[in-house]
Design an enzyme around this catalytic site. Structure first.
Site, PDB file in Angstrom:
ATOM      1  N   CYS A   1      19.763 145.102  72.746  1.00 28.19           N
ATOM      2  CA  CYS A   1      20.558 146.237  72.292  1.00 28.19           C
ATOM      3  C   CYS A   1      22.019 145.815  72.102  1.00 28.19           C
ATOM      4  O   CYS A   1      22.306 145.023  71.219  1.00 28.19           O
ATOM      5  CB  CYS A   1      20.400 147.412  73.265  1.00 28.19           C
ATOM      6  SG  CYS A   1      20.871 149.001  72.551  1.00 28.19           S
TER       7      CYS A   1
ATOM      8  N   HIS B   1      14.275 147.967  74.122  1.00 29.32           N
ATOM      9  CA  HIS B   1      14.559 147.656  75.525  1.00 29.32           C
ATOM     10  C   HIS B   1      13.286 147.314  76.303  1.00 29.32           C
ATOM     11  O   HIS B   1      12.682 148.206  76.914  1.00 29.32           O
ATOM     12  CB  HIS B   1      15.203 148.866  76.203  1.00 29.32           C
ATOM     13  CG  HIS B   1      16.612 149.136  75.800  1.00 29.32           C
ATOM     14  ND1 HIS B   1      17.686 148.588  76.467  1.00 29.32           N
ATOM     15  CD2 HIS B   1      17.137 149.899  74.809  1.00 29.32           C
ATOM     16  CE1 HIS B   1      18.814 149.013  75.901  1.00 29.32           C
ATOM     17  NE2 HIS B   1      18.509 149.814  74.895  1.00 29.32           N
TER      18      HIS B   1
ATOM     19  N   GLU C   1      13.093 145.956  79.135  1.00 26.64           N
ATOM     20  CA  GLU C   1      13.296 146.167  80.578  1.00 26.64           C
ATOM     21  C   GLU C   1      13.034 147.610  80.991  1.00 26.64           C
ATOM     22  O   GLU C   1      12.915 147.904  82.170  1.00 26.64           O
ATOM     23  CB  GLU C   1      14.721 145.727  80.976  1.00 26.64           C
ATOM     24  CG  GLU C   1      15.839 146.730  80.711  1.00 26.64           C
ATOM     25  CD  GLU C   1      16.318 146.774  79.254  1.00 26.64           C
ATOM     26  OE1 GLU C   1      15.681 146.135  78.389  1.00 26.64           O
ATOM     27  OE2 GLU C   1      17.333 147.464  78.990  1.00 26.64           O
TER      28      GLU C   1
END
Lengths: 219, 741
Positions: A89, A195, A197
């Site tokens: 990002c 993302h 994560e």
């Protein structure tokens, strides 16, 4: 393989990245401060992660100020030596601004911030459900560069629909050729808008992010 | 400059209040001092017209650790040595004029209330009210507010996990923007908003002070008229990047142990934070205003005192430990200035370049001290007669099944019911990697409280149409619905924060709504054992055409001791049996169907019985704990049919249901909004265990059908759920596609 997560002022996915790598993937993780320069504890087998957020408020242009931080000088050297670097990002935006990755990230086609689950795939994977959260994530490069990226197999992930088909509806931001993530020519620097994560913890009902780390060779 | 009663009135103080100030000071105040009183005795800061009734709310009990009003936000026990801090606050007036900055700074302000206590915010919610969505002005306000909330929250890095949005004509000029934040903190690591210790230095940290937001507190304490736009400087400007740094720096500086007390600067800026911290500690302060960093030249003393520039904190530090504090702020590139010290005389003395500009006793400025408290008169509003005169027979029942289907199609596309995805996809709902509702939604939002082994359920609720129809009952329903959402998600309701949005309190009919709604909320909070931890009152949501609907927004937080207790709201599998828990009622009062589709503005609030509701919620909590059901979704706007459709959308499952009742009208059965009802789905093999348990508890219930591939109601085919979902998802977007923001 060790990970270092850089904290810029305005980073806000740094803790998420730390938790994901340490708790969900069982990695050793060290937090790094943007004013420091020391990366001597890492070898080129290790990976430095630039997390999401709004580094330096994203004033001027996303990632444009972060590239000048002391730590980024070291990260650029580290990458040039062959060390692995992942930008997610805002981290991807910083990598493009600092010249470690080609191309640019523009305002979403809708001109709005978008946060939702999207689907992406690499050349061999099924569609992976991964969240996005960005206002300026529309990947752009000219045709010559895009052809080169394709020829060198530098396109890591493309947006697709739930069935894995590329095309309009699965592309959330208008990215050229559905590009969600790329790598550099040498294959040690990776950048992506989605993302991973945010999708590694079973309690959140989606662990497709683990597959993303696997594909990147980071797990 | 001579200070007269006219000066006081220009500053929105009454002649009586001016006299009171002179008595308290024993002299006529100078202009700076008068400004201090104007801001601190404004409705916004002093709660002068509401405090009498707020005190009737249950403010302790349950798992409360810090009672309401004692700190910036309430603190409740989560177990495992962690506490949850939460609060909701309005930013209605600024948002009416400048929706982007108004909403953005509303989000910023509520976050500071949480981290000023030493807690880390983990989730935000918001509750919004606008006028008719067909109206261009509404579209402009909606776009600006949503952009503002997103801009601030996304950058600050706290996920926006839930909220509610309603569109009603009465909010056309006065939109409501209520923002809530929830944080967690290790017990024993909280910090108080107190000043103590003679000679301890007072630090001013964060952004520099400008002229923005001067008089914001008193601006928020007046009706909105066409002249209000001239008050634009009363709207503040936010910088979420500064606030993110301030958050990290404040939490880090608390680890040094050098901080005695900390208070954020929100409404009424420096004067409010110095007065409240000093009054709490029974001390005074000597402040050099010229040491406050400014971003504009030649700011006057009163401007510095009143400025509501954002992202600022006041901090009292233990003498001798200044260097430790300064090091943290330097690390985060934030300015921290020593602007004065704590004194023992209880006086706030403000100097500019050595000249004494104002001397005010701290205690006289604050709520609970010298600030006035009023008892207002109230009378039942005349419109209640129209509500009492409503006759159900005047509305023809649905003719047949086709009629019901047509109504259902319209209902799912009403802006109050349709998907709010155009709004919430502009908010980062997943930062923090703790939102357990993204992939598997529940009636409340479930957020993992990392490091505690637990999860929190949270919701904001208020159907203001019900409160308008019956303020007491409507106040109770707002609390009950919030609790129902928490219970249906597998949580145990812990406590409530409230944002009381009303019209002008000097109007006895408006004040009636306020008094009745607050007492209704109090009754329900006592029954559910959910104390009120704090909140905010916003009066003057009124314009020359009248007040908004009385809107006491309830923010409720619940606890999931074990994250596996979570229950979701959507159907899981074809063949599962659908059971309606609660009693069907023969009424359609204040329903979306009656109000929007039948254009009936005045009708009674829907059926509600506090004891039945509480008993029903206890039963639902039990069957969820026993893992007897696959899903639980409460019945609210749009009635049973909308609840069924919403239960089907997530996995694209339909339902086959029918109404076996002969005593209840069709519109009441399917579209009525009687409270105290929940739709659950249950595996066939668990059905008898479920019904036995419900029967044993004396709980009414009705088996209404099964989960199926497509939709079939009363024997007729309603088609594919995907087509219904498409209508539901895109209804709001269709209003906005051609709008430029």
């Amino acid at each position: 393989m060790k990970f270092g997560v850089v904290v810029f002022p305005g980073s806000n996915c740094d803790r998420d990245m730390f938790d994901s790598l340490q708790q969900d993937l069982g990695k050793e993780v060290i937090m790094l401060w943007h004013k420091d320069e020391d990366l001597s504890m890492f070898t080129t087998d290790d990976c430095i992660v630039l997390p999401g957020g709004f580094s330096y408020g994203d004033y001027l242009r996303c990632g444009a100020i972060a590239r000048f931080s002391p730590m980024m000088k070291s990260v650029i050297e580290f990458a040039n030596k062959g060390g692995k670097v992942l930008g997610v990002c805002n981290g991807f935006q910083i990598l493009c601004e600092s010249g470690l990755l080609p191309g640019a990230l523009l305002l979403n086609e809708s001109r709005q911030f978008i946060c939702k689950n999207v689907y992406l795939k690499n050349e061999t994977s099924d569609a992976l459900k991964i969240p996005i959260a960005h206002g300026e994530g529309r990947y752009f490069a000219d045709d010559a560069l895009l052809d080169e990226l394709e020829a060198n197999k530098q396109i890591l992930f493309r947006y697709c629909n739930e069935e894995g088909e590329l095309g309009g509806e699965g592309n959330p931001n208008g990215a050229v050729r559905n590009i969600a993530g790329i790598r550099n020519k040498a294959g040690n620097v990776f950048g992506m808008m989605p993302h991973p994560e945010r999708a590694t913890n079973k309690l959140l009902g989606n662990i497709d992010g683990i597959t993303v780390f696997n594909i990147l060779g980071l797990n | 400059m001579e200070i007269t009663v006219q000066t006081a009135q220009q500053l929105r103080l009454t002649p009586e209040e001016f006299e009171l100030i002179k008595t308290k000071l024993g002299r006529t105040p100078n202009f700076n001092e008068l400004c201090c009183f104007s801001a601190m005795w404004s409705e916004h800061c002093s709660y002068k017209n509401s405090i009498k009734w707020l005190k009737t709310l249950p403010r302790d009990g349950g798992k409360m650790l810090v009672a309401a009003g004692e700190e910036n936000a309430g603190l409740m026990d989560m177990g495992n040595n962690f506490g949850v801090v939460f609060k909701i606050e309005s930013h209605n007036h600024p948002s009416a004029l400048e929706p982007f900055q108004g909403a953005a700074t509303g989000v910023g302000g509520i976050q500071r209330d949480i981290f000023t206590m030493g807690a880390r915010p983990i989730a935000s919610l918001n509750s919004l009210r606008f006028g008719n969505l067909k109206d261009k002005k509404t579209q402009h306000l909606l776009g600006g507010v949503v952009h503002g909330i997103g801009h601030y929250g996304n950058c600050f890095g706290v996920p926006t996990v839930g909220g509610e949005v309603y569109f009603e004509e009465c909010y056309h000029t006065n939109p409501l923007v209520n923002a809530m934040s929830v944080g967690i903190v290790e017990i024993g690591k909280t910090v108080s908003a107190i000043a103590l210790g003679e000679g301890n230095p007072v630090f001013f940290v964060g952004s520099a002070t400008g002229k923005d937001g001067i008089g914001g507190a008193s601006f928020a304490s007046a009706d909105i008229t066409k002249d209000s736009v001239q008050e634009l400087p009363a709207v503040q400007v936010g910088d979420p990047f500064q606030e993110k740094k301030l958050l990290e720096a404040c939490l880090e500086v608390l680890e040094t142990g050098a901080v005695v007390g900390m208070q954020d600067m929100g409404a009424a800026g420096i004067i409010c934070s110095t007065a409240e911290m000093s009054a709490k500690g029974g001390v005074g302060m000597r402040i050099d205003l010229d040491k406050v960093p400014t971003r504009q030249k030649d700011m006057k003393a009163w401007e510095l005192l009143l400025s509501e520039s954002q992202e600022r904190m006041l901090m009292v530090v233990e003498k001798g430990k200044e260097a430790e504090v300064l090091a943290v702020f330097e690390k985060w590139d934030l300015s921290a200035s020593n602007i004065g010290e704590v004194t023992t005389d209880g006086l706030l003395k403000f100097y500019m370049h050595g000249e004494l500009e104002a001397v005010v006793p701290a205690e006289e400025l604050v709520l609970g001290g010298g600030a006035p408290q009023y008892t207002r008169e109230y009378t039942a509003p005349k419109y209640l007669d129209k509500i009492a005169a409503f006759k159900l027979e005047s509305i023809a029942d649905l003719k047949d099944n086709a009629d019901l289907k047509a109504a259902a199609e319209q209902l799912v596309q009403l802006p109050n019911i349709a998907s709010k995805r155009w709004i919430y996809t502009q908010y980062d709902s997943m930062v923090g990697a703790a939102n357990m509702s993204t992939n598997e939604p529940s009636d409340a939002s479930i957020v993992l409280a990392k490091g505690t082994g637990k999860a929190l359920a949270m919701t904001v609720d208020c159907n203001s149409k019900y409160v308008f129809a019956d303020p007491h009952k409507g106040g109770m329903i707002a609390v009950a619905e919030a609790a129902r959402n928490i219970v249906c998600s597998g949580g145990e309701p812990l406590g409530v924060t409230n944002c009381l949005n009303f019209g002008n309190p000097y109007d006895p009919e408006v004040y009636y709504q306020f008094v009745k709604a607050v007492t209704g909320m109090g009754d329900a909070c006592r029954r559910f054992n959910t104390p009120v931890t704090g909140g905010n009152v916003s009066f003057y949501n009124q314009n020359p055409d009248g007040p908004v609907y009385p809107t006491p927004t309830i923010g409720m937080v619940g606890l999931l001791d074990d994250v596996n207790q979570k229950m979701t709201m959507y159907f899981k599998k074809e063949g599962d049996v659908i059971v309606l828990i609660g009693k069907q009622q023969n009424e359609i009062g204040s329903s979306e169907y009656l109000h929007k589709l039948k254009s009936t503005e005045y009708s009674p609030a829907p059926y509600f019985d506090l004891e039945e509701e509480f008993a029903m919620q206890q039963v639902v909590a039990g069957i969820i704990k026993d893992k007897l059901v696959e899903s639980a979704h409460d019945i609210s706007e749009g009635g049973l049919i909308v609840t069924l459709l919403e239960s089907g959308f997530q996995k694209g499952l339909g339902f086959t249901v029918s109404d076996q009742s002969t005593t209840i009208r069709q519109d009441a059965f399917w579209l009525g909004e009687a409270q105290g009802r929940v739709v659950v789905s249950v595996k066939k093999e668990n059905l008898s265990a479920l019904t036995n348990k419900l029967t044993a508890a004396g709980q009414s219930f009705l088996e209404i059908g099964i989960v199926s591939a497509s939709i079939n109601v009363n024997g007729s085919d309603w088609g594919n759920i995907a087509d219904w979902k498409e209508k539901y998802d895109t209804a709001i977007e269709k209003f906005l596609t051609k709008t430029e923001f």
